[in-house]
Scaffold this motif. Sequence first.
Motif, PDB file in Angstrom:
ATOM      1  N   VAL A  65       1.235   6.107   1.615  1.00 26.94           N
ATOM      2  CA  VAL A  65       1.615   7.453   1.182  1.00 26.94           C
ATOM      3  C   VAL A  65       2.054   8.255   2.408  1.00 26.94           C
ATOM      4  CG1 VAL A  65       0.792   9.624   0.183  1.00 26.94           C
ATOM      5  CG2 VAL A  65       0.032   7.434  -0.782  1.00 26.94           C
ATOM      6  N   PHE A  72      -1.305   7.655  -4.644  1.00 25.91           N
ATOM      7  CA  PHE A  72      -1.869   8.840  -4.013  1.00 25.91           C
ATOM      8  C   PHE A  72      -3.193   9.235  -4.668  1.00 25.91           C
ATOM      9  CE2 PHE A  72      -2.130  13.546  -4.308  1.00 25.91           C
ATOM     10  CZ  PHE A  72      -2.458  13.814  -2.978  1.00 25.91           C
ATOM     11  N   MET A 126       4.222   6.133  -6.520  1.00 26.61           N
ATOM     12  CA  MET A 126       3.601   6.806  -5.385  1.00 26.61           C
ATOM     13  C   MET A 126       2.507   7.763  -5.858  1.00 26.61           C
ATOM     14  SD  MET A 126       3.695   7.110  -2.031  1.00 26.61           S
ATOM     15  CE  MET A 126       5.328   6.569  -1.524  1.00 26.61           C
ATOM     16  N   VAL A 147       4.662  13.089  -1.868  1.00 23.86           N
ATOM     17  CA  VAL A 147       4.504  12.154  -2.988  1.00 23.86           C
ATOM     18  C   VAL A 147       5.722  12.277  -3.898  1.00 23.86           C
ATOM     19  CG1 VAL A 147       3.078  11.468  -4.953  1.00 23.86           C
ATOM     20  CG2 VAL A 147       1.990  12.364  -2.877  1.00 23.86           C
TER      21      VAL A 147
END
Length: 389
Positions: free
Chosen positions: A305, A252, A248, A243
């Motif tokens: 991810v 996540f 992101m 990550v």
Amino acid sequence: MHAKALERFTVIDLSRIRSGPTAVRQLADWGAKVIKVEAIEEDGMFGSRVSSDFQNLHRNKRSLTLNLKDPKAADIMRRLIEKADVLVENFRPDVKERLGIGYEAARAINPRLVYASISGFGQTGPYAKLPGFDQVAQGMGGLMSVTGLPGQGPVRVGIPIADLGAGLYCALGILTALLEREVSGEGQWVQTSLLQAQVALLDFQATRWLMDKEVPQQAGNDHPTAIPTGVFQTANGYINIAVAGQPMWKKFCKAIDAKHLAEEPRFSDSKSRSENRKALNDAISEQTKGKSSADWMKIFAAAGVPSGPIYAVDEVFADPQVQHLKLAQPVMHPDLGEIHLVGQPIIMSRSKSAIETPTPAKGQHTDEILMELGYDKAAIEQLKGGGVV
């Protein structure tokens, strides 16, 4: 079948062990005509010729045995150098001069020759004459100080990365010199070393010190700067999750059904997540333990991810994507039958790499190569009788 990309080049391989053969393998797999010059006697440096390691390093070559210490070998080397485009060696810097095959001597015979040298520490400088070894370079090059768990003490990586890096950088230097020769008409001396390669491979860890004056430390399975990135436990094993960046991070947290982590002040930005790394990793693991590795990888793939399994080597080659990329290449060996070796990790739209021939028997092509150099059968027998070849 398209012409092989490098088939117009002839390469003399005087190298041993791993770094030099790695460089030459890059050329041989793309079609370069490689003559592997080997000592007549066994040197005991690399074990059996039929070992998996030896076979993987020396495919696509022909073998000529030659006693470089015999003065009569000089004429054979002169003829080889006259016809060659590239010579690769990884002797200690003083050894090749004693043998009369240093750069200046080779250049005098063939000014177009690209002469490539790999050493432990460089051709000049206070350590130039010291013997080099991969693990020594890993230590001196800083890699062992950033590998392993925090406080564990220095740890080597599981592959000879300094040897491999030096070989790959050497091959890149050779190809650059061959391109430059098309303009200048002259060859040149390409030099690298295990130490240079290892320092260069530190990459961002090196510039953390050079620019920021920050000495990188061991971070175990966690990425040193992109957090959370590391190994996380699942219901049936472990997976890698990577990550990086705020967008992101938010995706996540949503994917693992933990939006509260995105709202937690301790984890609000990259700096905070770094300062509270352990607490964050523990919180993530509590979530990831609830589902299997396969389930999580499907979830993360849908969310965009990055994640992936942590394979043993047998599992690597069972993976459908690895099989699709044809990273295991077959070749027929006269004694071992069909064997599989590691193919080139490069795909080009027209030029193809190939493993066409297995590692040769020692001296398998001596007569053939000498005849190409102009020796007749009687002369070859005389050279054999004198212990020159």
